[in-house]
Motif scaffolding. Structure first.
Motif, PDB file in Angstrom:
ATOM      1  N   PHE A 137      -4.966   6.112  -2.862  1.00 26.72           N
ATOM      2  CA  PHE A 137      -4.617   5.142  -1.834  1.00 26.72           C
ATOM      3  C   PHE A 137      -3.451   5.749  -1.061  1.00 26.72           C
ATOM      4  O   PHE A 137      -2.358   5.963  -1.601  1.00 26.72           O
ATOM      5  N   ILE A 138      -3.679   6.071   0.207  1.00 26.16           N
ATOM      6  CA  ILE A 138      -2.746   6.874   0.996  1.00 26.16           C
ATOM      7  C   ILE A 138      -2.242   6.041   2.164  1.00 26.16           C
ATOM      8  O   ILE A 138      -3.030   5.402   2.870  1.00 26.16           O
ATOM      9  N   GLU A 139      -0.938   6.052   2.377  1.00 21.07           N
ATOM     10  CA  GLU A 139      -0.340   5.319   3.490  1.00 21.07           C
ATOM     11  C   GLU A 139       0.228   6.290   4.512  1.00 21.07           C
ATOM     12  O   GLU A 139       0.942   7.236   4.160  1.00 21.07           O
ATOM     13  N   VAL A 194      -8.965   5.778   0.219  1.00 19.20           N
ATOM     14  CA  VAL A 194      -8.510   4.715   1.111  1.00 19.20           C
ATOM     15  C   VAL A 194      -7.242   5.187   1.828  1.00 19.20           C
ATOM     16  O   VAL A 194      -6.284   5.614   1.192  1.00 19.20           O
ATOM     17  N   ILE A 195      -7.270   5.089   3.153  1.00 16.73           N
ATOM     18  CA  ILE A 195      -6.119   5.474   3.977  1.00 16.73           C
ATOM     19  C   ILE A 195      -5.665   4.247   4.748  1.00 16.73           C
ATOM     20  O   ILE A 195      -6.437   3.658   5.514  1.00 16.73           O
ATOM     21  N   ALA A 196      -4.418   3.831   4.551  1.00 16.20           N
ATOM     22  CA  ALA A 196      -3.860   2.638   5.203  1.00 16.20           C
ATOM     23  C   ALA A 196      -2.978   3.058   6.368  1.00 16.20           C
ATOM     24  O   ALA A 196      -2.207   4.016   6.275  1.00 16.20           O
ATOM     25  N   SER A 230       4.956  -3.497  -0.071  1.00 18.94           N
ATOM     26  CA  SER A 230       3.589  -3.664   0.394  1.00 18.94           C
ATOM     27  C   SER A 230       2.648  -3.659  -0.807  1.00 18.94           C
ATOM     28  O   SER A 230       2.867  -2.961  -1.795  1.00 18.94           O
ATOM     29  N   MET A 231       1.601  -4.418  -0.700  1.00 18.53           N
ATOM     30  CA  MET A 231       0.644  -4.529  -1.801  1.00 18.53           C
ATOM     31  C   MET A 231      -0.354  -3.375  -1.715  1.00 18.53           C
ATOM     32  O   MET A 231      -1.126  -3.263  -0.765  1.00 18.53           O
ATOM     33  N   ASP A 232      -0.302  -2.485  -2.680  1.00 16.92           N
ATOM     34  CA  ASP A 232      -1.235  -1.362  -2.716  1.00 16.92           C
ATOM     35  C   ASP A 232      -2.581  -1.815  -3.271  1.00 16.92           C
ATOM     36  O   ASP A 232      -2.656  -2.679  -4.147  1.00 16.92           O
ATOM     37  N   ILE A 233      -3.600  -1.202  -2.761  1.00 18.84           N
ATOM     38  CA  ILE A 233      -4.939  -1.481  -3.258  1.00 18.84           C
ATOM     39  C   ILE A 233      -5.235  -0.503  -4.388  1.00 18.84           C
ATOM     40  O   ILE A 233      -4.938   0.683  -4.289  1.00 18.84           O
TER      41      ILE A 233
END
Length: 491
Positions: free
Chosen positions: A279-281, A192-194, A179-182
């Motif tokens: 950047f958190i998934e 940012v939470i995905a 996956s492409m991280d921002i």
């Protein structure tokens, strides 16, 4: 030939023969009489019945139909075809060129519904006027497509409207490996939470406390919005006034990120602002399964040593110095590493893991030098993350030996602190299913936590008639003790 003609022929032959023979035979020789003529057979004619001959069916001879894999699309028309051959269902599709990207990096979903594997969809370009305008320029621009499936995997590729088919085919060859991280700056203006869970989120929290401590006063960072899977939420740090002290570079803190999807399922992740990415998934790995047959706990090792054993026991076991079964099995937890274990595999923790329980669980780790480390964990109050530090070192439990010099066998034995006695809670029976017979010794381990500060402990023993024997004991009394008739309680 008919029979009447045959007879006439025969008669003519005979006549000629007679004439010929007559010329050569003497006159006085008797002539042979002629053969009488056969009766003439008259053929009866019946009325003719007309029989209609069947007509032959003429077969239609055709050439095989022309084959085309997908219905044709006229180049530079108002529609384009999209074919899914990825092996997965596609939930979003976006098409743009460089000018469109420079104007806006916001993704656009051109699909009105999910496109299953092996299916084809017709896209009406008139619904996307900016894209249609760029295509109709016919200036040689190359267009980029982005597509994602329900696992949020990204498919990327390029499409040339002047050369490529207008049935754009998505295949697994376009799948990006990750996956492409921002790129989000740590300690920057936003977090940012995905959502990579596959389900839409309706509530999102960043809190210092654990999810079990939430009382409804927390702020839902999504407000009235839904955070669909594949989307991300950008949260301004300035809006998190209650967390300012934990979001500075000098602070080392653990925050809990909690999300609830539209089915009410909870996702929980521990986040360390100082060391973790901003950047958190949130994925299915963070889903807290509601069935209750698993209870995961993450243990981090900051002792400076490698941990070889890990135990988790209820208070009654800990008091006895019984640490139960090793949770690590063949695993080791190296210094600065962490490991996740399932507490639900230990049957003796069932009560402590119940949703309404407030019972403590004692976590004991042991290194190669037999040094013990101890932590208390409340499963329905604390976050599922425990850090063992060098300061948590625990002395090995010592054994207390008791001798039964009473007149009867003893069936129950309890060890309790002053506080437990005051609450009339003596804990569990130390004898369990055994009987402590007269003139016999019984030995068990006492937790170092119980003997600290030389506090007074109470020992209660009962025979089968419920006669109570009581003794007070502390470490200064030594590690051997005798019950006798003088210890019979008069109350």
């Amino acid at each position: 030939m008919k029979r009447i003609n045959v007879v006439r022929t025969i008669s003519l032959v005979l006549l000629l023969s007679t004439l010929f023979l007559g010329c050569a035979t003497p006159i006085d020789q008797q002539a042979v009489p002629p053969v009488p003529a056969a009766p003439v057979e008259v053929e009866q004619q019946s009325e003719a019945v007309a029989v209609e001959e069947p007509k032959l069916a003429m077969a239609s001879i055709e050439l095989p139909p022309r084959f085309i894999q997908y219905p044709p699309v006229v180049r530079y028309g108002e529609i384009m075809g999209l074919v899914n051959e990825t092996g997965y269902s596609i939930k979003s599709f976006d098409l743009f060129n460089d000018r469109m990207y420079l104007a806006s990096t916001q993704a656009l979903n051109m699909l009105s519904e999910s496109l299953g594997d092996g299916e084809r969809m017709v896209i009406d370009l008139t619904k996307f006027p900016l894209l249609s305008e760029e295509i109709q320029k016919r200036d040689g621009s190359i267009f980029t497509f982005n597509a994602s499936d329900w696992d949020d995997d990204l498919y990327w590729g390029e499409w040339d409207p002047s050369e490529d088919s207008w049935n754009l085919v998505l295949t697994s060859d376009s799948l990006l490996p990750t996956s492409m991280d921002i790129d989000v700056e740590s300690f920057g203006p936003s977090i940012v939470i995905a959502n990579r869970s596959g389900y839409p989120f309706e509530r999102l929290y960043i809190e210092r406390k654990s999810p079990n401590e939430m009382d409804g006063s927390e702020t839902n960072l999504l407000g009235e919005q839904l955070l669909s899977s594949g989307q991300f939420a950008r949260i301004q740090v300035a809006d998190l006034a209650y967390l300012q002290e934990f979001l500075t570079f000098d602070a080392y803190a653990t925050l809990t990120i909690t999300a609830f999807d539209t089915d009410g399922d909870r996702y929980t992740l521990l986040w360390h602002p100082t060391t973790d990415a901003w950047f958190i998934e949130l994925t299915l790995a963070e889903l807290q399964w509601p069935e209750g047959d698993q209870f995961y706990l993450t243990v981090q090792n900051q002792t400076g040593q490698t941990l070889w054993y890990l135990y988790a026991v209820p208070d009654s076991y800990f008091v006895e110095g019984d640490y139960g079964s090793d949770l690590l099995d063949w695993d080791l937890i190296y210094d600065s590493d962490e490991l996740t274990v399932d507490l639900a595999q230990l049957d003796y923790l069932d009560e402590a893991l119940q949703g309404d329980s407030d019972e403590v669980i004692h976590l004991i780790a042991k290194d190669a030098d037999e040094v013990l480390y101890h932590k208390e964990y409340y499963p329905n109050r604390d976050i599922a993350y425990v850090v063992f530090e060098a300061e948590a070192a625990l002395e090995e439990a010592e054994s207390l030996s008791l001798y039964n010099d009473t007149p009867a066998d003893l069936w129950f034995l309890y060890l309790a602190t002053d506080e437990m006695v005051h609450e009339k809670n003596f804990g569990n029976d130390l004898l369990r299913d055994g009987i402590w017979e007269v003139k016999e010794e019984f030995t068990f381990k006492v937790s170092p936590a119980l003997v600290e500060n030389n506090q007074v402990l109470h020992l209660y023993a009962y025979d089968y008639l419920d006669n109570e024997y009581h003794k007070e004991w502390n470490v200064s009394d030594g590690w051997t003790l005798t019950f006798n008739a003088d210890d019979l309680s008069t109350q």
